[in-house]
Design a protein around this motif. Structure first.
Motif, PDB file in Angstrom:
ATOM      1  N   ARG A 130       0.839  -1.202   0.000  1.00  0.00           N
ATOM      2  CA  ARG A 130       0.000   0.000   0.000  1.00  0.00           C
ATOM      3  C   ARG A 130       0.873   1.250   0.000  1.00  0.00           C
ATOM      4  O   ARG A 130       1.883   1.330   0.700  1.00  0.00           O
ATOM      5  CB  ARG A 130      -0.897  -0.004   1.238  1.00  0.00           C
ATOM      6  CG  ARG A 130      -1.814   1.187   1.362  1.00  0.00           C
ATOM      7  CD  ARG A 130      -2.640   1.074   2.637  1.00  0.00           C
ATOM      8  NE  ARG A 130      -1.799   1.152   3.825  1.00  0.00           N
ATOM      9  CZ  ARG A 130      -1.469   2.302   4.436  1.00  0.00           C
ATOM     10  NH1 ARG A 130      -1.908   3.455   3.966  1.00  0.00           N
ATOM     11  NH2 ARG A 130      -0.717   2.287   5.516  1.00  0.00           N
ATOM     12  N   GLU A 131       0.491   2.241  -0.792  1.00  0.00           N
ATOM     13  CA  GLU A 131       1.226   3.506  -0.823  1.00  0.00           C
ATOM     14  C   GLU A 131       0.850   4.329   0.405  1.00  0.00           C
ATOM     15  O   GLU A 131      -0.321   4.657   0.611  1.00  0.00           O
ATOM     16  CB  GLU A 131       0.894   4.287  -2.099  1.00  0.00           C
ATOM     17  CG  GLU A 131       1.740   5.537  -2.273  1.00  0.00           C
ATOM     18  CD  GLU A 131       1.498   6.213  -3.601  1.00  0.00           C
ATOM     19  OE1 GLU A 131       1.573   7.452  -3.657  1.00  0.00           O
ATOM     20  OE2 GLU A 131       1.227   5.488  -4.592  1.00  0.00           O
ATOM     21  N   VAL A 132       1.826   4.652   1.240  1.00  0.00           N
ATOM     22  CA  VAL A 132       1.540   5.342   2.498  1.00  0.00           C
ATOM     23  C   VAL A 132       1.724   6.854   2.342  1.00  0.00           C
ATOM     24  O   VAL A 132       2.434   7.330   1.463  1.00  0.00           O
ATOM     25  CB  VAL A 132       2.458   4.830   3.630  1.00  0.00           C
ATOM     26  CG1 VAL A 132       2.275   3.343   3.836  1.00  0.00           C
ATOM     27  CG2 VAL A 132       3.921   5.159   3.358  1.00  0.00           C
ATOM     28  N   ASP A 133       1.053   7.578   3.232  1.00  0.00           N
ATOM     29  CA  ASP A 133       1.215   9.025   3.341  1.00  0.00           C
ATOM     30  C   ASP A 133       2.344   9.269   4.333  1.00  0.00           C
ATOM     31  O   ASP A 133       2.157   9.135   5.551  1.00  0.00           O
ATOM     32  CB  ASP A 133      -0.089   9.658   3.814  1.00  0.00           C
ATOM     33  CG  ASP A 133       0.020  11.166   4.021  1.00  0.00           C
ATOM     34  OD1 ASP A 133       1.112  11.725   3.832  1.00  0.00           O
ATOM     35  OD2 ASP A 133      -0.993  11.781   4.382  1.00  0.00           O
ATOM     36  N   LEU A 134       3.507   9.615   3.831  1.00  0.00           N
ATOM     37  CA  LEU A 134       4.708   9.709   4.650  1.00  0.00           C
ATOM     38  C   LEU A 134       4.508  10.624   5.855  1.00  0.00           C
ATOM     39  O   LEU A 134       4.827  10.252   6.993  1.00  0.00           O
ATOM     40  CB  LEU A 134       5.870  10.223   3.789  1.00  0.00           C
ATOM     41  CG  LEU A 134       7.290   9.948   4.279  1.00  0.00           C
ATOM     42  CD1 LEU A 134       7.600   8.477   4.203  1.00  0.00           C
ATOM     43  CD2 LEU A 134       8.304  10.725   3.449  1.00  0.00           C
ATOM     44  N   ILE A 135       3.985  11.830   5.619  1.00  0.00           N
ATOM     45  CA  ILE A 135       3.811  12.803   6.690  1.00  0.00           C
ATOM     46  C   ILE A 135       2.576  12.487   7.515  1.00  0.00           C
ATOM     47  O   ILE A 135       2.619  12.424   8.749  1.00  0.00           O
ATOM     48  CB  ILE A 135       3.719  14.232   6.125  1.00  0.00           C
ATOM     49  CG1 ILE A 135       4.960  14.550   5.277  1.00  0.00           C
ATOM     50  CG2 ILE A 135       3.554  15.242   7.245  1.00  0.00           C
ATOM     51  CD1 ILE A 135       6.267  14.499   6.028  1.00  0.00           C
ATOM     52  N   GLY A 136       1.462  12.281   6.843  1.00  0.00           N
ATOM     53  CA  GLY A 136       0.196  12.097   7.536  1.00  0.00           C
ATOM     54  C   GLY A 136       0.160  10.878   8.435  1.00  0.00           C
ATOM     55  O   GLY A 136      -0.552  10.861   9.439  1.00  0.00           O
ATOM     56  N   GLY A 146       9.196   2.836  -8.615  1.00  0.00           N
ATOM     57  CA  GLY A 146       8.559   3.706  -9.588  1.00  0.00           C
ATOM     58  C   GLY A 146       9.135   5.100  -9.588  1.00  0.00           C
ATOM     59  O   GLY A 146       9.985   5.458  -8.770  1.00  0.00           O
ATOM     60  N   GLU A 147       8.668   5.907 -10.536  1.00  0.00           N
ATOM     61  CA  GLU A 147       9.129   7.287 -10.631  1.00  0.00           C
ATOM     62  C   GLU A 147       8.468   8.132  -9.543  1.00  0.00           C
ATOM     63  O   GLU A 147       7.317   7.922  -9.182  1.00  0.00           O
ATOM     64  CB  GLU A 147       8.800   7.867 -12.016  1.00  0.00           C
ATOM     65  CG  GLU A 147       9.490   7.144 -13.161  1.00  0.00           C
ATOM     66  CD  GLU A 147      11.010   7.226 -13.100  1.00  0.00           C
ATOM     67  OE1 GLU A 147      11.524   8.168 -12.455  1.00  0.00           O
ATOM     68  OE2 GLU A 147      11.669   6.347 -13.672  1.00  0.00           O
ATOM     69  N   HIS A 273      13.636   3.600  -4.720  1.00  0.00           N
ATOM     70  CA  HIS A 273      14.170   4.713  -3.937  1.00  0.00           C
ATOM     71  C   HIS A 273      13.859   4.538  -2.463  1.00  0.00           C
ATOM     72  O   HIS A 273      12.866   3.904  -2.094  1.00  0.00           O
ATOM     73  CB  HIS A 273      13.566   6.044  -4.393  1.00  0.00           C
ATOM     74  CG  HIS A 273      13.859   6.400  -5.819  1.00  0.00           C
ATOM     75  ND1 HIS A 273      13.059   5.987  -6.868  1.00  0.00           N
ATOM     76  CD2 HIS A 273      14.862   7.124  -6.373  1.00  0.00           C
ATOM     77  CE1 HIS A 273      13.547   6.452  -8.008  1.00  0.00           C
ATOM     78  NE2 HIS A 273      14.640   7.140  -7.737  1.00  0.00           N
ATOM     79  N   ILE A 274      14.699   5.136  -1.643  1.00  0.00           N
ATOM     80  CA  ILE A 274      14.369   5.347  -0.238  1.00  0.00           C
ATOM     81  C   ILE A 274      14.007   6.819  -0.108  1.00  0.00           C
ATOM     82  O   ILE A 274      14.758   7.691  -0.546  1.00  0.00           O
ATOM     83  CB  ILE A 274      15.522   4.924   0.695  1.00  0.00           C
ATOM     84  CG1 ILE A 274      15.102   5.082   2.158  1.00  0.00           C
ATOM     85  CG2 ILE A 274      16.800   5.685   0.404  1.00  0.00           C
ATOM     86  CD1 ILE A 274      16.043   4.372   3.119  1.00  0.00           C
ATOM     87  N   VAL A 275      12.830   7.093   0.439  1.00  0.00           N
ATOM     88  CA  VAL A 275      12.245   8.437   0.419  1.00  0.00           C
ATOM     89  C   VAL A 275      11.974   8.889   1.846  1.00  0.00           C
ATOM     90  O   VAL A 275      11.442   8.125   2.662  1.00  0.00           O
ATOM     91  CB  VAL A 275      10.926   8.444  -0.386  1.00  0.00           C
ATOM     92  CG1 VAL A 275      10.371   9.851  -0.500  1.00  0.00           C
ATOM     93  CG2 VAL A 275      11.132   7.832  -1.765  1.00  0.00           C
ATOM     94  N   PHE A 276      12.323  10.149   2.143  1.00  0.00           N
ATOM     95  CA  PHE A 276      12.081  10.680   3.481  1.00  0.00           C
ATOM     96  C   PHE A 276      11.903  12.194   3.408  1.00  0.00           C
ATOM     97  O   PHE A 276      12.245  12.829   2.404  1.00  0.00           O
ATOM     98  CB  PHE A 276      13.229  10.318   4.437  1.00  0.00           C
ATOM     99  CG  PHE A 276      14.612  10.634   3.929  1.00  0.00           C
ATOM    100  CD1 PHE A 276      15.231  11.831   4.244  1.00  0.00           C
ATOM    101  CD2 PHE A 276      15.284   9.716   3.131  1.00  0.00           C
ATOM    102  CE1 PHE A 276      16.497  12.117   3.769  1.00  0.00           C
ATOM    103  CE2 PHE A 276      16.562   9.990   2.660  1.00  0.00           C
ATOM    104  CZ  PHE A 276      17.173  11.202   2.984  1.00  0.00           C
TER     105      PHE A 276
END
Length: 305
Positions: A130-136, A146-147, A273-276
């Motif tokens: 599942r695509e998470v909301d990083l901040i929320g 993915g891009e 990617h690792i995203v933060f």
């Protein structure tokens, strides 16, 4: 009033869009969150939020205060980071979200090494596609394929994964081996993968020289799933033909559960990617995790293989 805690609560509300979300992600009772913001507004003599029954909106004064609060919190976190670095022991909670197959086949088998290096980092691992909301949702970082389009986040490429087309050995016993991807239409069951968020079934791509073919599993016979480990299990179980990452199929090919189809055909590499958030950039525990992730994913990077 604990003004530092009030700042953190204020920033989390501004970023997540709700008092409840801020309370849940910070693990603070909701009445405490409300009282902190009330005390902060009384102290500042300004209204930071416009509240309604449906949403919370940051006021103009709140926007100005938000940017200054971010800087203050970043400076405090930097001081903590410098202190932790001086002792050589990154510490604290780190919430990471990652897809199922990446977790089960790559990250988790290597995790004992991370725990050995950084025993004082409390790692919370969310595993799903599942695509998470990083901040929320209060997640510190995600490892995502993915891009990327959100320029407010920092992304480090950890690998570019190659694909293959596979089917279960049992499935192929009763069928003629296809020689061209177009033979999949009408003659074979396909195992598709669909997005948990949008429900869209992802297209299968085939490239060989100047020849390019796209096949939509949605318009064919077969099944579709929305989780990567279940997708691989579906292929091994003989439900049809599908495309998955080569590293996922490696074990099935070795033990004879899977056969590869169309090895002369390829599809574009899949960036990982690792995203933060930018506010996490100077965190000692984040740097420790990012460096370790780059290390363990390097053998799977086909771009520099």
């Amino acid at each position: 009033m604990d003004q530092m805690l009030a700042l953190r609560v204020f920033v989390r509300i501004a970023e997540s869009g709700g008092f409840g979300k801020a309370a849940d992600t910070l693990n603070i009772p909701r009445p405490t969150v409300t009282k902190l913001i009330q005390d902060l507004e009384t102290h500042l003599r300004v209204k930071l939020f416009q509240r309604s029954t449906r949403k919370v909106t940051v006021t103009d004064e709140g926007q100005a205060y938000y940017h200054r609060a971010l800087k203050v919190l970043a400076d405090v976190d930097e001081m903590d980071t410098l202190f932790a670095d001086s002792r050589g022991t990154p510490r604290g909670r780190l919430r990471v979200d990652i897809g199922s197959s990446l977790a089960n086949l790559i990250l988790l088998p290597h995790l004992p090494l991370f725990r050995q290096r950084y025993p004082e980092i409390q790692l919370e691992l969310g595993v799903s596609d599942r695509e998470v909301d990083l901040i929320g949702e209060g997640v510190d970082c995600v490892i995502r394929g993915g891009e990327l389009t959100d320029t407010s986040l920092i992304a480090r490429r950890v690998a570019s994964l190659d694909w293959g087309t596979y089917a279960g050995t049992g499935y192929m016993r009763s069928r003629k081996l296809p020689q061209h991807p177009e033979e999949l239409y009408g003659e074979h069951d396909l195992v598709g993968y669909f997005s948990s968020r949008t429900g869209r079934v992802f297209t299968m791509f085939f490239e060989r020289g100047d020849e390019k073919i796209q096949i939509d599993p949605k318009g064919t016979r077969g099944v579709s799933v929305n989780e990567s480990t279940a997708h691989l299990t579906s292929l091994v179980s003989g439900l049809g033909v599908g495309q998955t990452f080569a590293f996922m199929a490696r074990s099935g090919l070795a033990n004879g559960d899977l056969v590869q189809l169309f090895p002369e055909w390829s599809r574009p590499l899949h960036p990982l990617h690792i995203v933060f958030a930018k506010s996490q950039h100077d965190s000692a525990r984040m740097r420790a995790f990012v460096d370790w992730a780059l290390e363990i994913f390097r053998p799977y990077d086909r771009l520099h293989a």
